[in-house]
Design a protein around this motif. Structure first.
Motif, PDB file in Angstrom:
ATOM      1  N   HIS A   1      -1.797   1.149   3.512  1.00  0.00           N
ATOM      2  CA  HIS A   1      -1.882   0.325   2.306  1.00  0.00           C
ATOM      3  C   HIS A   1      -2.601   1.080   1.200  1.00  0.00           C
ATOM      4  O   HIS A   1      -3.364   2.016   1.443  1.00  0.00           O
ATOM      5  CB  HIS A   1      -2.562  -1.017   2.616  1.00  0.00           C
ATOM      6  N   GLY A   2      -2.344   0.670   0.011  1.00  0.00           N
ATOM      7  CA  GLY A   2      -2.961   1.317  -1.144  1.00  0.00           C
ATOM      8  C   GLY A   2      -2.356   0.764  -2.414  1.00  0.00           C
ATOM      9  O   GLY A   2      -1.310   0.100  -2.372  1.00  0.00           O
ATOM     10  N   GLU A   3      -3.023   1.071  -3.514  1.00  0.00           N
ATOM     11  CA  GLU A   3      -2.519   0.581  -4.801  1.00  0.00           C
ATOM     12  C   GLU A   3      -1.220   1.288  -5.176  1.00  0.00           C
ATOM     13  O   GLU A   3      -0.873   2.315  -4.592  1.00  0.00           O
ATOM     14  CB  GLU A   3      -3.565   0.836  -5.897  1.00  0.00           C
ATOM     15  N   ALA A   4      -0.547   0.721  -6.165  1.00  0.00           N
ATOM     16  CA  ALA A   4       0.664   1.369  -6.664  1.00  0.00           C
ATOM     17  C   ALA A   4       0.301   2.762  -7.177  1.00  0.00           C
ATOM     18  O   ALA A   4      -0.717   2.935  -7.852  1.00  0.00           O
ATOM     19  CB  ALA A   4       1.263   0.539  -7.791  1.00  0.00           C
ATOM     20  N   GLY A   5       1.111   3.739  -6.826  1.00  0.00           N
ATOM     21  CA  GLY A   5       0.864   5.110  -7.280  1.00  0.00           C
ATOM     22  C   GLY A   5      -0.102   5.873  -6.396  1.00  0.00           C
ATOM     23  O   GLY A   5      -0.456   7.015  -6.690  1.00  0.00           O
TER      24      GLY A   5
ATOM     25  N   ALA B   1       0.553  -7.591   7.770  1.00  0.00           N
ATOM     26  CA  ALA B   1       0.930  -7.879   9.156  1.00  0.00           C
ATOM     27  C   ALA B   1      -0.204  -7.455  10.069  1.00  0.00           C
ATOM     28  O   ALA B   1      -1.022  -6.611   9.689  1.00  0.00           O
ATOM     29  CB  ALA B   1       2.195  -7.109   9.498  1.00  0.00           C
ATOM     30  N   PRO B   2      -0.276  -8.035  11.267  1.00  0.00           N
ATOM     31  CA  PRO B   2      -1.364  -7.675  12.191  1.00  0.00           C
ATOM     32  C   PRO B   2      -1.117  -6.330  12.849  1.00  0.00           C
ATOM     33  O   PRO B   2      -0.770  -6.254  14.032  1.00  0.00           O
ATOM     34  CB  PRO B   2      -1.333  -8.819  13.208  1.00  0.00           C
ATOM     35  N   ALA B   3      -1.273  -5.279  12.071  1.00  0.00           N
ATOM     36  CA  ALA B   3      -1.015  -3.940  12.601  1.00  0.00           C
ATOM     37  C   ALA B   3      -2.154  -3.513  13.510  1.00  0.00           C
ATOM     38  O   ALA B   3      -3.304  -3.910  13.301  1.00  0.00           O
ATOM     39  CB  ALA B   3      -0.876  -2.962  11.453  1.00  0.00           C
ATOM     40  N   ARG B   4      -1.827  -2.706  14.474  1.00  0.00           N
ATOM     41  CA  ARG B   4      -2.861  -2.203  15.378  1.00  0.00           C
ATOM     42  C   ARG B   4      -3.768  -1.219  14.638  1.00  0.00           C
ATOM     43  O   ARG B   4      -4.960  -1.169  14.880  1.00  0.00           O
ATOM     44  CB  ARG B   4      -2.164  -1.519  16.557  1.00  0.00           C
ATOM     45  N   ARG B   5      -3.155  -0.463  13.728  1.00  0.00           N
ATOM     46  CA  ARG B   5      -3.947   0.497  12.943  1.00  0.00           C
ATOM     47  C   ARG B   5      -3.644   0.283  11.465  1.00  0.00           C
ATOM     48  O   ARG B   5      -2.516  -0.035  11.089  1.00  0.00           O
ATOM     49  CB  ARG B   5      -3.567   1.934  13.323  1.00  0.00           C
ATOM     50  N   ARG B   6      -4.655   0.497  10.646  1.00  0.00           N
ATOM     51  CA  ARG B   6      -4.471   0.416   9.195  1.00  0.00           C
ATOM     52  C   ARG B   6      -5.091   1.648   8.567  1.00  0.00           C
ATOM     53  O   ARG B   6      -6.180   2.075   8.985  1.00  0.00           O
ATOM     54  CB  ARG B   6      -5.190  -0.809   8.622  1.00  0.00           C
ATOM     55  N   LEU B   7      -4.412   2.182   7.581  1.00  0.00           N
ATOM     56  CA  LEU B   7      -4.948   3.317   6.835  1.00  0.00           C
ATOM     57  C   LEU B   7      -4.874   2.990   5.362  1.00  0.00           C
ATOM     58  O   LEU B   7      -3.863   2.453   4.891  1.00  0.00           O
ATOM     59  CB  LEU B   7      -4.126   4.578   7.094  1.00  0.00           C
ATOM     60  N   ALA B   8      -5.926   3.312   4.656  1.00  0.00           N
ATOM     61  CA  ALA B   8      -5.900   3.112   3.204  1.00  0.00           C
ATOM     62  C   ALA B   8      -5.616   4.460   2.541  1.00  0.00           C
ATOM     63  O   ALA B   8      -6.181   5.484   2.931  1.00  0.00           O
ATOM     64  CB  ALA B   8      -7.235   2.558   2.741  1.00  0.00           C
ATOM     65  N   LEU B   9      -4.741   4.431   1.591  1.00  0.00           N
ATOM     66  CA  LEU B   9      -4.382   5.653   0.862  1.00  0.00           C
ATOM     67  C   LEU B   9      -4.867   5.480  -0.575  1.00  0.00           C
ATOM     68  O   LEU B   9      -4.497   4.518  -1.255  1.00  0.00           O
ATOM     69  CB  LEU B   9      -2.856   5.819   0.909  1.00  0.00           C
ATOM     70  N   VAL B  10      -5.714   6.397  -0.991  1.00  0.00           N
ATOM     71  CA  VAL B  10      -6.259   6.317  -2.357  1.00  0.00           C
ATOM     72  C   VAL B  10      -6.098   7.686  -3.011  1.00  0.00           C
ATOM     73  O   VAL B  10      -6.607   8.683  -2.488  1.00  0.00           O
ATOM     74  CB  VAL B  10      -7.752   5.909  -2.344  1.00  0.00           C
ATOM     75  N   GLY B  11      -5.393   7.685  -4.112  1.00  0.00           N
ATOM     76  CA  GLY B  11      -5.219   8.942  -4.862  1.00  0.00           C
ATOM     77  C   GLY B  11      -4.692  10.074  -4.024  1.00  0.00           C
ATOM     78  O   GLY B  11      -5.108  11.221  -4.187  1.00  0.00           O
ATOM     79  N   GLY B  12      -3.792   9.773  -3.127  1.00  0.00           N
ATOM     80  CA  GLY B  12      -3.160  10.820  -2.332  1.00  0.00           C
ATOM     81  C   GLY B  12      -3.968  11.269  -1.128  1.00  0.00           C
ATOM     82  O   GLY B  12      -3.604  12.226  -0.456  1.00  0.00           O
TER      83      GLY B  12
END
Lengths: 279, 234
Positions: free
Chosen positions: B49-53, B215-226
Motif C-alpha cells: 500500500h502507498g499513496e498515489a505515485g 483485505a486481511p493480508a498476511r503481510r503488508r508493505l508500505a511503499l513511500v517515494g519508491g
C-alpha cells in the motif's frame, strides 16, 4: 467507411500497381530478350559473302558462279544472292546512298544460310571462293552478333533493375501494411504478450488481414498486367492457346512472387515490432 | 466462513517472487524504485500500500514482467525471467495472473473472449473452457454481458472483467494492481472473497492498493517515494 478501410484499400491499390508494373516490365523485357536472342541466333546461322567483281560488266555472271560454289560447299544449307538495289540499301550508310551507274561498282552480296547440324566455317567459304578464283570477303557476322549480345545484356540488366524496383516497392508496401496493422493492434498485442502469448503466436494470429490485402493486391495487379498483355497480343499478332497457357503460368508466377516478397517483408516488420513489445 | 475474516491464510515455504536490489527509473508522475528487496513465499498474500505515485504500479509492473528492471534481480517461481528465452518467459507469464491498473482489456474481443484469453493463449480448446468462463463471469456478475464488448461496460464491470481474466487461467501467482478501486462495496467484497479463496487454495497473491485495510493480508508493505518501509504483520 472510407476512413476505416482507407489504409487497407491503399495497401491493396499500391500492391496492385507495383505488381502490374512488374508484370508489364517483365512481359516487355522478356519480349525484348526473346527478340534479341532470335536476332543473334539468326545472325549466327548465316554468313554474308561480299563479291568484288574484277569487271563490272561480268559481275552478274561472277555472282552466279560464286552462288554455285557456295551452294556446293559442305555445311551450307541455302544460298541467296541479294538484289543490287537491296545491296545498295544495306550499304547505304557506307556509300552515301550510291545511285544509278554507281551501283555497278558496289560489291555483290550473297546470303549464306548454314546447315544447323554441321555449319561451315568462315574459312571454308573463303577458301572455296578463292579456289574458284573469285575475289570475295566472307563475313561471319561476329560484329553484329556482339552487338546483339551487348543489347541483350543491356536489356537483361534493365529488366532486372526494373523488377528490383518493383520488388522494393512491394517490400515497402508490405512493411507499411504491417506497420499500419501493428499501430491498430499495438495495445492488444502488448496485453497478449503480458498474458504469456509468444511473439510468434501474436505474429501468426495477426498477420492474416495484411497478408490477404497484399495477396489480393498482387492478384489484381497480375490480372491487370495479363489483361494488357492479352490486349496487346490481340492487337499485334493474335493469341494462341499456347500463348494463353504461357501467360497464365507467368501470371501465377508473378502473383506468387509479388505476394511472397510483400508478405515476407510484412512478416519481418511485424516480427520486429512485436518483439519490441516484450521488454 | 467469510474468507475476508479468515485469519488462516495459507503460507508456503518456497519463494514465488523475489526482488533483490531492484531499481527502475521514475515514470511520469510517479517515483522510481531504488534498491527494492522483497520476497513473497508461495501461497502467501502480500498487500502493498502507498499513496498515489508512490511506485506501487511500477513495482507491480516489474513483478508482472511488464517492465525490465534497470538494476537488480527478479525471480518469479524460482526463475529469472530476464535470463529466459522469449518462449520461456512467455510460459512463465502464463503461470501468473495480472490485473493491470489500466485494465488492458482487448476492445475487439467480447467479454467472454477477454476472460478466456489466458486459456486460449495456453492452447486450450474454446469448447473446453467455455463453461468455466461462463461460470466465472456469472460469479463476477457479468453473466449477461458475455457477448458484449468492453466498450459497452462501465468501469466497475470492466474492472471485474480484468479480475476474471487474471484468475481464469488458474495462475500460481496473482498480481493485482488496485483490483477493486472502481467497484462498489458489494462487487469489491465479492472480488476480494474470490481472491482470498484462491489464496487459500495455494495461489500466491500480491495486491497493490492505496487502502492499507483493503483485505486481511498476511503481510503488508508500505511503499513511500519508491522505497519499501519496514514490514508490519497483521
Amino acid at each position: 467507411m472510407i476512413r476505416r478501410h482507407g489504409p487497407r484499400l491503399a495497401v491493396l491499390v499500391i500492391a496492385a500497381a507495383f505488381t502490374a508494373l512488374a508484370g508489364l516490365v517483365g512481359q516487355a523485357g522478356m519480349a525484348a530478350l526473346d527478340r534479341t536472342e532470335g536476332w543473334r541466333a539468326r545472325l549466327a546461322g548465316e554468313m554474308t559473302a561480299a563479291i568484288r567483281p574484277s569487271d563490272p560488266a561480268g559481275a552478274d555472271a561472277e555472282t552466279v558462279r560464286a552462288t554455285e560454289v557456295l551452294a556446293g560447299t559442305e555445311g551450307v544449307a541455302e544460298v541467296r544472292a541479294l538484289e543490287r538495289t537491296r545491296v545498295a540499301e544495306l550499304l547505304a550508310p557506307w556509300t552515301a546512298g550510291a545511285r544509278g551507274p554507281d551501283l555497278a561498282t558496289l560489291p555483290r552480296l550473297i546470303a549464306v544460310e548454314l546447315d544447323a547440324r554441321n555449319p561451315a566455317r568462315r574459312q571454308d567459304l573463303a577458301e572455296a571462293l578463292n579456289a574458284a578464283g573469285i575475289d570475295a570477303v566472307v563475313d561471319d557476322h561476329q560484329g553484329w552478333r556482339r552487338t546483339a549480345a551487348d543489347f541483350r545484356h543491356s536489356a537483361a540488366v534493365g529488366l532486372l533493375a526494373a523488377l528490383m524496383l518493383c520488388a522494393s516497392g512491394l517490400a515497402a508496401i508490405g512493411a507499411l501494411a504491417a506497420d499500419q496493422d501493428f499501430a491498430l493492434r499495438r495495445a492488444a498485442l502488448r496485453t497478449r504478450i503480458q498474458l504469456g502469448d509468444t511473439p510468434l503466436a501474436c505474429l501468426l494470429s495477426g498477420v492474416g488481414p495484411a497478408a490477404r490485402d497484399l495477396a489480393a493486391g498482387a492478384l489484381v495487379g497480375g490480372l491487370g498486367a495479363a489483361g494488357l498483355g492479352v490486349l496487346s497480343g490481340l492487337i499485334t499478332s493474335g493469341i494462341s492457346t499456347a500463348d494463353l497457357i504461357a501467360l497464365t503460368w507467368r501470371l501465377a508466377s508473378l502473383v506468387a512472387a509479388a505476394s511472397l516478397i510483400a508478405i515476407v517483408c510484412a512478416l519481418a516488420t511485424a516480427a520486429r515490432r512485436i518483439q519490441e513489445l516484450d521488454p | 466462513m467469510d474468507p475476508l475474516s479468515d485469519p488462516d491464510l495459507s503460507q508456503g515455504t518456497t519463494s514465488a517472487l523475489r526482488l533483490s536490489g531492484v531499481a527502475a527509473p521514475r515514470r511520469a508522475g510517479t517515483s522510481g524504485l531504488e534498491g527494492v528487496d522483497l520476497e513473497v513465499a508461495q501461497g502467501d498474500f502480500l498487500l502493498v500500500h502507498g499513496e498515489a505515485g508512490a511506485g506501487k504500479s511500477l513495482l507491480m509492473s516489474l513483478a508482472g514482467l511488464a517492465v525490465r528492471p534497470a538494476a537488480g534481480r527478479i525471480e518469479v517461481l524460482g526463475l529469472n525471467p530476464w535470463r529466459l528465452a522469449t518462449a520461456g518467459r512467455a510460459r512463465l507469464r502464463r503461470r501468473m495472473g495480472l490485473v493491470f491498473q489500466d485494465l488492458n482489456l482487448i476492445e475487439g474481443m467480447t467479454v467472454a473472449e477477454n476472460a478466456g484469453l489466458p486459456m486460449r493463449i495456453a492452447g486450450i480448446r474454446p469448447d473446453t473452457y467455455r463453461r468455466d468462463v461462463a461460470e466465472l463471469l456469472d460469479w463476477m456478475g457479468l453473466g449477461d454481458k458475455a457477448g458484449a464488448f468492453p466498450e459497452d461496460l462501465d468501469h466497475d464491470q470492466r474492472q471485474r472483467l480484468a479480475v476474471a481474466r487474471a484468475v481464469a487461467g488458474r495462475p500460481e501467482v496473482i498480481l493485482a494492481d488496485e483490483p477493486v478501486g472502481w467497484m462498489g462495496p458489494e462487487a469489491a467484497g465479492r472480488v476480494l472473497r474470490l481472491l482470498l479463496q484462491l489464496n487459500r487454495q495455494g495461489v500466491t497473491l500480491v495486491v497493490a492498493s492505496r487502502n492499507p485495510d483493503l483485505a486481511p493480508a498476511r503481510r503488508r508493505l508500505a511503499l513511500v517515494g519508491g522505497r519499501i518501509l519496514p514490514e508490519a504483520g497483521t
